[in-house]
Design an enzyme around this catalytic site. Sequence first.
Site: not given
Length: 295
Positions: A176, A213
């Site tokens: 992420e 993500k």
Amino acid sequence: MNQEMKERIQNGKGFIAALDQSGGSTPTALKRYGVMEDAYSNEEEMFDLVHQMRTRIITNPAFTKDHILGAILFERTMDSEIQGKPTADYLWEEKGIVPFLKIDKGLAELENGVQRMKPNPGLDALLDKAIEKHIFGTKMRSVIQAYNEEAIVGIVDQQFDLARQIIAKGLVPIVEPEVSIDSPEKEECEALLVKELKRHLDQLEEGQEVLLKLTLPNIENLYRELTKHPRVLRVVALSGGYSREEANDRLAKNANVIASFSRGLTEGLSKQQSDEEFTKTLEESIQEIYEASME
């Protein structure tokens, strides 16, 4: 790796619920839930209250595998129980929802336009504990605030260094590297980020798989190539400070990207709501996010 969980994450219909606020963001999350800071006097009491909030969400009849593929937990949530079962076991055995664990120790100070992850010397022991607790995968967040080529390359390098360590343990990492929605150079940051992500993905070997993500992009379908990469199980999007309505609107315009919302999921929920009101609000939220994920 649990193959049934992998199949669910890779091919299931739904989205990933982010229930992983930690120390720094917990007071804000509680405040939005209607629990003010005078309701607790220390960290222990604060985390008890946030566990009550998460338990209320997870045990709610609206929180089902029909719409939710996985849930990301904070370490204390993983260490806690729901209805007498460890949280991860409750999620999988009672709900059919795949458990993930947030493993980073928060963000370092802003430097050259980015916030790398803080050092994490205890990571190996945490991963071992995650395996014991039947966790499927992990999540780690860093943030890009401004365009700086060297710094953005460094952010992605750090993410994949840790991703390899996590994969070696048999867990699946959620990588992420968030781009701030307030960045004046958001589009340029996202373009470079995609290039760097692809470079690292191409270096992974067969069987080494990740989830990505990412921030909802300014350019629609910017992540299309990443969603088709053989080393990517799924591309999920964070709400990043957008309202749920705007996040859903942006998400629906990006094919093969599903949600992994935190604030977007819990928006409108409060401790003061009756169970009926709480369920209705959560049901509407989940349905909207699900529909945007399936566009």
